[in-house]
Design a protein around this motif. Structure first.
Motif, short mmCIF file in Angstrom:
data_model
loop_
_atom_site.label_atom_id
_atom_site.label_comp_id
_atom_site.label_asym_id
_atom_site.label_seq_id
_atom_site.Cartn_x
_atom_site.Cartn_y
_atom_site.Cartn_z
N LEU B 257 0.83 -1.20 0.00
CA LEU B 257 0.00 0.00 0.00
C LEU B 257 0.87 1.25 0.00
O LEU B 257 1.79 1.37 0.81
CB LEU B 257 -0.91 0.03 1.23
CG LEU B 257 -1.98 -1.04 1.28
CD1 LEU B 257 -2.89 -0.80 2.48
CD2 LEU B 257 -2.81 -1.04 0.01
N LEU B 258 0.56 2.19 -0.93
CA LEU B 258 1.33 3.43 -0.96
C LEU B 258 1.12 4.23 0.32
O LEU B 258 1.92 5.08 0.67
CB LEU B 258 0.92 4.27 -2.16
CG LEU B 258 1.62 3.87 -3.45
CD1 LEU B 258 0.89 4.42 -4.65
CD2 LEU B 258 3.04 4.37 -3.43
N ARG B 309 -7.57 -5.86 -6.77
CA ARG B 309 -8.51 -5.17 -5.91
C ARG B 309 -9.76 -6.03 -5.73
O ARG B 309 -10.22 -6.26 -4.62
CB ARG B 309 -8.92 -3.83 -6.52
CG ARG B 309 -7.83 -2.79 -6.52
CD ARG B 309 -7.49 -2.31 -5.15
NE ARG B 309 -8.67 -1.96 -4.34
CZ ARG B 309 -8.63 -1.79 -3.04
NH1 ARG B 309 -7.50 -1.94 -2.38
NH2 ARG B 309 -9.73 -1.47 -2.39
N ARG B 319 -14.83 -11.65 5.08
CA ARG B 319 -14.44 -11.48 6.48
C ARG B 319 -15.15 -10.29 7.12
O ARG B 319 -14.87 -9.91 8.24
CB ARG B 319 -12.92 -11.28 6.58
CG ARG B 319 -12.13 -12.50 6.16
CD ARG B 319 -10.72 -12.45 6.74
NE ARG B 319 -10.09 -11.14 6.53
CZ ARG B 319 -9.54 -10.80 5.37
NH1 ARG B 319 -9.57 -11.62 4.35
NH2 ARG B 319 -8.97 -9.63 5.22
N GLY B 320 -16.05 -9.68 6.34
CA GLY B 320 -16.88 -8.62 6.90
C GLY B 320 -16.10 -7.46 7.46
O GLY B 320 -16.32 -7.00 8.57
N ALA B 321 -15.11 -6.99 6.70
CA ALA B 321 -14.33 -5.85 7.17
C ALA B 321 -15.06 -4.55 6.84
O ALA B 321 -16.04 -4.55 6.12
CB ALA B 321 -12.95 -5.85 6.52
N ALA B 322 -14.56 -3.45 7.38
CA ALA B 322 -15.24 -2.17 7.22
C ALA B 322 -15.49 -1.84 5.76
O ALA B 322 -14.64 -2.10 4.90
CB ALA B 322 -14.40 -1.07 7.85
N ALA B 323 -16.66 -1.29 5.48
CA ALA B 323 -17.00 -0.97 4.10
C ALA B 323 -16.39 0.37 3.71
O ALA B 323 -16.14 0.64 2.55
CB ALA B 323 -18.51 -0.93 3.93
N ILE B 324 -16.15 1.20 4.71
CA ILE B 324 -15.62 2.53 4.41
C ILE B 324 -14.12 2.48 4.23
O ILE B 324 -13.40 2.03 5.12
CB ILE B 324 -15.96 3.51 5.54
CG1 ILE B 324 -17.49 3.63 5.66
CG2 ILE B 324 -15.33 4.86 5.29
CD1 ILE B 324 -17.93 4.33 6.90
N PRO B 325 -13.62 2.91 3.06
CA PRO B 325 -12.17 2.92 2.86
C PRO B 325 -11.50 3.81 3.88
O PRO B 325 -12.00 4.89 4.19
CB PRO B 325 -12.01 3.49 1.46
CG PRO B 325 -13.28 4.22 1.18
CD PRO B 325 -14.34 3.49 1.94
#
Ligand SMILES: Nc1ncnc2c1ncn2[C@@H]1O[C@H](COP(=O)(O)OP(=O)(O)OP(=O)(O)O)[C@@H](O)[C@H]1O
Ligand SMILES: Nc1ncnc2c1ncn2[C@@H]1O[C@H](COP(=O)(O)OP(=O)(O)OP(=O)(O)O)[C@@H](O)[C@H]1O
Ligand SMILES: [Mg+2]
Ligand SMILES: [Mg+2]
Lengths: 297, 326, 347, 543
Positions: B257-258, B309, B319-325
């Motif tokens: 990740l940059l 991506r 895995r139900g991670a946060a939807a908001i980047p």
């Protein structure tokens, strides 16, 4: 005998380069040669990659327009090992000449000389301050065309280069740099001639000169190299004086040599020099423009 | 753990798939020659990219590497040629210079709190400018050391060569992996990339680490410069223009990740190979015009990243991670 | 934003600009002269304003993108595309209006593409825009087939070389667009929302800001600016040079934004600052040309000057000036670049 | 207030511990500490001392200077004046690393760990166990499991910290600090997001450390905790030290007034008066809402003028519930109806459009926009709802900002100060203000009083009641049962990511809630660190 030829082109940084590519493809088509084309985007590493892949594919011959003179020994040896003849286009390399079949091209330094000689003759013994638009710093045309021109004017103290900057072979920079030349040299009054390492920069500079209220071609002589169509338009309007042709048709002679070599193994000379023809306003620029403008420039 | 290695795995799978597709179209792309070339031709890029990986992991960026590569080549060519400096000494000297250069950039970034992008951009201008000042010509290098190193390679079955630079690149990657994952310095790099403030509050030596990171990057750029000069046996001030962007692309394709703090050196190697594959494919195809070459490179770049991506996103959703980047 | 506060915000930039101009005057005696010849002002200062136009135009869009913590590497390529499209259309004799509208449209589309990659696919801006940076030039060359498409349409040429009241048209363009953008973003809530996204995108969308839409808009704006710059560049040389138009200009634009005192970390931004930044960079370039050093020196000189400017502007040294006692590296300062006060004033 | 319900009378929960040797040479002594921030005086001439083997509580209003003081003690900030003496030797930690090497371990207020590293890496950052000069991961992991075991946290130490809740991160942070501290342990509001079980486990560990002769500085806004663990307390107000007192014989009322500089009329034992929901209009109803792995299907009907308290252990899925309701995550199943009409929330934006508001749990990540001013942070949500084309006039913005700075007593030098310079508790108030400014019909608060001082806490409870009176519908997640009791008109109980029960108006009391949670935890065969904790909670509650 239809053969597969790999062509590693530098890139497409100028109209001239595009024309060379187009003509090469045309030539290949006419001769029923299957041309594999690889654009290196100005990067030597990409050209080396390309040649290696050509070898891996087992092509019958390779055309190489080297971006720089040095650093080809290894890959050329590999080609030699694989018994694939390599022909250099329009620029030389400094490897030993048994690594390639032949080199087709003009003598960059000679081009500069031709331009210089013309200017010297043109001004006679009048004093003449020349401003020079160099090519991309470090590129071999820039270095050689500068050297050749300087050689030509060396004997003549009345002709001297007062300012020299790079215009990166582009119109935009040519124009911008010319503008600063004009400012720096008393609004251009002190400038007698412009020598541009290629026509594109000259075309840009001509516009700068006009916008400065001077007459290119008369107030300031304009001599450049390449002979791309647009410079002939300028000559037609008397805005440019002379250009030295660098023919984009390097492939023709190259293929001739290759075919001869393939058919009966005739070894071509190591350097097939194309003519560096000088064009001036007296050479009916309009006509030349018409014939050149659909050659893929 | 598994979930964290997922992007890496994804990239690997993508690479294999891509290679398979190429093979299907051009069978002799599987030759050891091509594989050997893939390593040799991208060696210098790979070496530089490892350095870039550390920089990016720390949340920074280094635009100077291309110029540093060029500088190194010219410096070596001139010193060893006209200068008559003994090769090994010249090499040590140039590595010292580039490392110091990187350290200087790192110091400016930390102590002057200036953005890495800009500091290294200036560094990019400066290094290439220095190369010009040394010589604008392309200077051939003719010393035994180089000949011996160039003749140093494994001949693989099928005529492919695993060249010295290729092996050097692999060695650097391995070293990079060790440094990144098995040293305190590596932890600190990730820490700073994760959150500079927190890292500071957890007692991470920000100043030292930052300087080391850019020193390392420039050192590896110097190494890459040596590899490049071995590769072309010349030094040229216009060489390696834009390599920094290739390196960044490789690092990011490799799953780093940059924004910093997460990624793998191994991924960078994959990124390099993928980029090399794209190049090779285009050459094998051989029908693309100059412009289509650029367009296709762009499109392939895009599809790799998009695919990546997509896969990562899917797994994240599972895995139900946060939807908001973030 | 009242005038004096704006001035205060960009004071360091103005100072830097004047220093550079002073240097140039020292180098080239006639530097400050301005003549009025055949219908237009004429002089090195005018050249700077005029030559700086493309970077200034790019900088406007770039400022907004950077405010959202993004970056747009594709602007140079978009310039090339725009130039190519404009030339192609005008030479296949479409009307000037149609040509320009279409070209601007293309620019916006390019921007939207970038924006979509960033906002919806969540691709990191550098890479997202790197894609178009690579492919875009190809697209442009595809249109021109690698040659310089020359045209003579007076209208299009005017955009690049014309003058109104003696002022080169490109200058009028970038000043106008700069002002328009500032007004748009400062008189509406756009400025605030964009800054919020740049500082904390998560929190922003939790607060109900339509982050995706805004990101799209911002990248589109950048594309639009690039398109205008492309037309200017093409008009200037009466031709579309797909190979070289805008080459590496994205770096100058980013430089301009940063020299203009904006943070690459996103958040607070000042378009005025970026425009001055663009002029600073152009002054450096022009100065180098006037100085008459051999070209090998160009890059080193440029690098040196940039470093000096940035060091002087850097938060750390500003802190030093501001209050000698506090340590640059201690947290509150690291956390709070001391541009803060002025930045606030700018709102 | 906090647990004023007799159950936790001062000495009751307090651990008997080694006598403190007051007076005799101190382990840590700070004299005349002063700190200025761009014009703001955070600390002026504060003395503080800490004996070996004592827990020294540090209390004060939000913005009093507590965090600043400890940041100075630990070298995170540069002090403007004063001197620090550790074990007789004057020290001058230039950065946190120094302090750590001197044996000072610290948990800073915001959970300051690294989400992108694994739990183990976080615990051992900077002191990784080595083998052959290389870091030894397996060793680090093993020891991490050991350490966290002591805190009853049985989690995968090799997965990223980011995958765990604020609470878990906080426990890890504490564990790291404790493990680091050779001489002094400093905890800045460590219990802000812990439940009763976690707290008591922490305290027993602290007690152990006391016995080992460590000095512990303990910052908190929970007075019952002060009384349970502390030997002495130092009170700060507006950057000045007000007093240092031994805990014995210090009356709570006294402590509060020392802290506030005024009497706080105790509206403690107060319980929200029951309301008859039936004739209140339904604002929104959530039917069988669920998301795999996050929360099991649940129904919830929110009516105007009611406050639904949500209680549960850590990881019980309270936040997840809220996030589904607010459109942050999209449910796998279930429907949402607003005013009887079905709606779908693709993003918070949609929810806000329907008059929802959500004050998130993780202030730092999801709440504040650091560089924006207090004013801008307050109007942000409102402005976002109006859309970019209708900017709030500057005057109006200032009016709104000033109103809430006044109403919530936000301590800031002026409304144009970047929020990142406010103290933790004041930041929390700003975020609260942001949502109040939008005047939502349904307001969801996740841990709204985290890190908020006594005065403000009472203030917020009052406020919630008032909003309810005005007909707003509120859902409030909190780990503080007494607080829930104070404002909830009914209480949802969650366990192991399921809604297990509800206490209607009449039956709400701290005990009742705790029993409900406990029994729920037991039958749902405890997720995460389940059963054991349930039992403890019962003990805690009914001690
Ligand atoms: N980095 C900073 N820059 C400017 N001002 C600051 C900074 N940090 C703190 N302050 C100010 O110093 C004062 C004390 O802040 P501090 O965080 O110490 O309060 P606190 O006692 O910890 O409050 P809380 O209980 O809410 O955490 C506050 O007025 C705050 O606004
Ligand atoms: N004590 C614990 N042991 C293991 N995992 C936990 C624990 N507490 C929380 N978690 C993890 O944190 C996440 C859920 O925490 P989250 O905060 O969302 O739940 P919650 O009910 O909102 O709790 P709270 O809001 O009180 O923090 C889950 O991933 C869960 O596995
Ligand atoms: Mg605090
Ligand atoms: Mg929660």
């Amino acid at each position: 005998a239809d053969m597969t030829v790999g062509f590693s082109q530098i890139g497409s940084e100028s109209g001239w380069r595009a024309a060379e590519t187009t003509l090469t493809k045309q030539q290949a088509e006419q001769r029923g040669i299957d041309l594999k084309f690889a654009d290196a985007q100005q990067k030597q590493e990409n050209q080396i990659k390309a040649i290696r892949s050509f070898i891996a594919q087992g092509v019958d011959a390779i055309l190489l327009a080297p971006v720089v003179a040095t650093g080809w020994d290894q890959v050329l040896e590999e080609a030699k090992d694989a018994e694939i003849p390599v022909v250099l286009l329009d620029r030389q390399v400094d490897s030993s000449d048994d690594l390639y079949l032949t080199a087709v091209g003009s003598d960059l330094e000679h081009e500069g000389e031709v331009a210089g000689d013309w200017l010297v003759k043109e001004v006679g013994d009048k004093d003449c301050n020349v401003v020079e638009l160099q090519g991309t710093t470090g590129s071999s045309p820039a270095i050689k065309r500068k050297a050749g021109f300087e050689k030509a004017i060396s004997g003549h103290d009345n002709v001297k280069i007062v300012r020299s900057q790079t215009g990166d072979f582009t119109r935009t920079k040519g124009k911008e740099v010319m503008e600063s030349f004009l400012k720096a040299e008393n609004g251009g009054q002190d400038i007698c001639a412009l020598y541009a390492h290629n026509d594109d920069m000259a075309v840009g500079a001509i516009q700068a000169i006009k916008e400065a209220g001077l007459k290119p071609g008369s107030d300031i002589l304009v001599v450049s190299i390449d002979a791309v169509p647009d410079i002939f338009l300028a000559m037609e309007n008397g805005e440019a004086n002379a250009t030295v042709e660098l023919t984009p048709n390097m492939a023709g002679p190259a293929f001739d040599a290759l075919e001869a070599y393939k058919s009966d193994g005739t070894e071509p000379p190591k350097f097939i020099q194309t003519e560096s023809k000088l064009y001036t306003q007296s050479d009916n620029p309009k006509a030349i423009y018409e014939e050149k403008k659909n050659q893929g420039y | 753990m598994g979930s964290r290695l997922f992007p890496l795995a994804t990239t690997f799978v993508i690479f294999i798939l891509a290679y398979a597709l190429c093979y299907a179209q051009f069978p002799n792309m599987l030759s050891t020659r091509v594989i050997g070339n893939l390593l040799t031709d991208n060696a210098f890029l790979g070496i530089a990219a490892v350095g870039m990986t550390f920089v990016i992991l720390s949340g920074g960026i280094d635009l100077s590497i291309g110029s540093v590569i060029a500088f190194t080549g010219v410096f070596l060519a001139v010193t060893m040629g006209e200068g008559g400096v003994p090769p090994l000494f010249a090499i040590l000297l140039v590595l010292a210079i580039t490392t110091a250069f990187g350290a200087l950039m790192g110091a400016m970034i930390h102590y002057l709190a200036m953005p890495p992008f800009i500091v290294t951009l200036a560094g990019m201008f400066f290094a290439r400018g220095m190369a010009f000042l040394i010589s604008t010509d392309s200077v051939p290098i003719r010393v035994e050391l180089y000949d011996t190193l160039q003749d140093l390679y494994f001949r693989m079955p099928g005529g492919g060569r695993l060249s010295f630079v290729g092996m050097a690149m692999l060695a650097v990657v391995v070293a990079g992996i060790v440094i990144a994952h098995f040293t305190s310095f590596g932890r600190n790099v990730y820490a700073i990339g994760g959150n500079r403030q927190s890292a500071e509050l957890m007692g991470v030596p920000i100043a030292r680490t930052t300087i080391l990171i850019y020193a390392l990057s420039s050192f590896l750029a110097g190494l890459a410069g040596i590899a490049f000069s071995l590769y072309t046996s010349a030094g040229y001030s216009l060489a390696a223009v834009g390599v920094e962007l290739d390196a960044i692309a490789a690092v990011v394709i490799g799953g780093t990740l940059l924004t910093g703090g997460s990624g793998y050196v191994a991924g960078t190697l994959l990124g390099i190979l993928i980029m090399g594959l794209i190049q090779t494919y285009i050459v094998f195809d051989g029908t693309l015009s100059s412009w289509w070459t650029k367009i296709v490179i762009g499109l392939l770049l895009f599809s790799f990243i998009a695919l990546q991506r997509g896969l990562v996103w899917l797994s994240a959703r599972r895995r139900g991670a946060a939807a908001i980047p973030a | 934003m009242t005038l004096p506060t704006t001035i205060r915000r960009v004071l360091p930039q103005l100072v830097a600009l004047f220093v550079i101009l002073a240097l140039n005057t020292a180098i080239a005696p006639g530097f400050l002269d301005i003549a009025f010849a055949n219908g237009r002002f004429y002089g090195s200062l005018i050249d700077i304003l005029n030559r700086g136009a493309p970077v200034a135009l790019l900088a406007v869009g770039m400022t907004l993108v950077i405010a959202t913590k993004g970056i747009d590497l594709s602007v140079g390529a978009v310039m090339a595309i725009a130039g190519a499209v404009a030339a192609a259309l005008i030479t296949s004799d479409h009307s000037l209006a149609a040509t320009i509208l279409a070209t601007l449209g293309v620019g916006i589309v390019c921007g939207l593409w970038n924006g979509a990659l960033v906002a919806f696919l969540g691709i990191q801006p550098i890479i997202a825009t790197l894609i178009l940076m690579v492919a875009g030039r190809g697209i442009a060359q595809l249109i021109t087939e690698g040659v310089i498409l020359t045209f003579n349409d007076p209208g299009l040429v005017f955009v690049g070389t014309g003058a109104v009241f003696g002022i080169p048209f490109p200058v009028i363009l970038w000043v106008a667009i700069g002002i328009a953008a500032s007004v748009l973003f400062r008189t509406t809530a756009l400025g605030l929302l964009v800054e919020a996204i740049g500082i904390n995108r998560r929190a922003s969308s939790l607060a109900g800001i339509g982050t995706s839409a805004l990101l799209l808009a911002v990248y589109a704006a950048s594309g639009l600016c690039a398109a205008v710059a492309g037309i200017v560049a093409a008009g200037d040389i009466r031709g579309a040079d797909a190979n070289n138009a805008g080459l590496w200009l994205e770096l100058d634009a980013i430089l301009a934004v940063v020299v203009g005192g904006n943070s690459l970390m996103g958040g607070r931004f000042s378009i005025a600052g970026s425009l001055i930044g663009a002029m600073i960079i152009q002054s450096v370039n022009t100065g180098i040309l006037l100085a008459g050093f051999p070209p090998e020196f160009n890059l080193v000189i440029k690098a040196a000057i940039i470093v000096v400017i940035l060091v002087v502007q850097s938060p750390a040294s500003q802190t030093l000036f501001a209050f000698m006692k506090s340590r640059p590296r201690s947290e509150e300062d690291a956390a709070a670049p001391v541009r803060e006060p002025e930045k606030e004033a700018a709102r | 207030m906090r647990a004023e319900d007799g159950s936790l009378a001062p000495a009751a929960g307090r651990f008997v511990s080694g006598r403190v040797m007051i007076g005799s040479e101190m382990l840590l002594r700070a004299e005349g500490i002063s700190k200025q921030f761009l014009g703001v005086t955070a600390l002026s001439n504060v003395d503080f001392d800490l004996a070996a083997g004592e827990v020294h509580a540090l209390v004060g209003e939000n913005g009093a200077g507590k965090s600043t003081l400890i940041k100075i003690l630990t070298g995170a900030y540069r002090r403007d004046g004063g001197r620090i003496v550790l074990a007789g030797k004057p020290i001058d930690p230039s950065d946190v690393m120094d302090a750590q090497e001197l044996g000072i371990g610290t948990v800073y207020q915001e959970v300051n760990l690294l989400p992108n590293l694994t739990v183990a890496e976080n615990l051992f950052l900077g002191r990784e166990p080595k083998r052959f000069g290389l870091t030894n991961r397996s060793e680090a992991n093993r020891r991490s499991r050991e350490i966290l075991g002591q805190y009853g946290l049985d989690i995968d130490v090799t997965s990223l910290l980011a995958t765990y809740s604020v609470a878990v991160r906080q426990i890890v942070a504490i564990a790291r600090a404790v493990d680091l501290s050779g001489k002094v342990l400093i905890l800045d509001e460590p219990t802000a997001s812990l439940d009763a079980a976690e707290v008591s486990r922490l305290f027993s560990i602290l007690d152990g450390l006391k016995q080992r002769g460590l000095g512990i500085v303990f910052i908190t806004h929970f007075f019952d905790q002060v009384y349970r663990i502390a030997d002495r307390v130092t009170i700060l107000r507006n950057g000045h030290k007000v007093a240092t007192r031994p805990i014995e014989g210090l009356k709570r009322i006294e402590l509060v007034s020392l802290m506030l500089g005024r009497e706080l009329q105790e509206q403690e034992a107060h319980v929200a008066e029951p309301v008859d929901r039936s004739q209140k209009p339904v604002v929104a109803s959530f039917k069988a809402l669920s998301k795999n792995g996050q929360i099991a299907p649940f129904d919830l009907e929110m009516r105007a003028g009611e406050v639904v308290g949500v209680a549960g252990l850590l990881g019980s899925g309270r936040t997840e519930t809220a996030e589904l309701m607010f459109g942050i995550h999209q449910p796998d199943h279930g429907t949402i109806e607003v005013d009887g009409k079905p709606v779908t929330f693709a993003s918070p934006r949609d929810a806000i459009a329907h008059g929802f508001g959500f004050c998130p749990e993780d202030r730092k990540l999801d709440g504040i926009v650091e560089d924006l001013s207090v004013r801008e942070n307050i109007v942000l949500a409102l402005q976002a709802r109006r859309g970019w084309a209708k900017p709030l006039p500057r005057k109006e913005q200032e009016a709104i900002a000033d109103r809430y700075i006044e109403a919530l007593d936000i301590r800031t030098s002026d409304r144009e100060k970047p929020i990142k310079f406010l103290s933790g508790g004041n930041q929390q108030k700003v975020i609260l203000a942001r949502w109040l400014a939008t005047d939502p019909r349904l307001l969801i608060l996740d841990e709204p009083t985290r890190g908020i001082d006594v005065g403000a806490h009472a203030e917020i409870i009052r406020l919630i009641g008032e909003l309810r009176q005005r007909g707003m519908s509120l859902l409030v997640i909190s780990s503080e049962l007494e607080e829930i009791v104070a404002y909830a008109t009914r209480v949802r109980v969650l366990a192991d990511r399921r809604h297990t029960g509800e206490l209607p108006a009449g039956e709400i009391s701290a005990d009742a809630i705790m029993r409900a949670i406990a029994s729920a935890e037991d039958e749902t065969s405890g997720g995460g660190a389940g059963e054991g904790r349930a039992a403890e909670i019962l003990r805690e509650g009914t001690a």
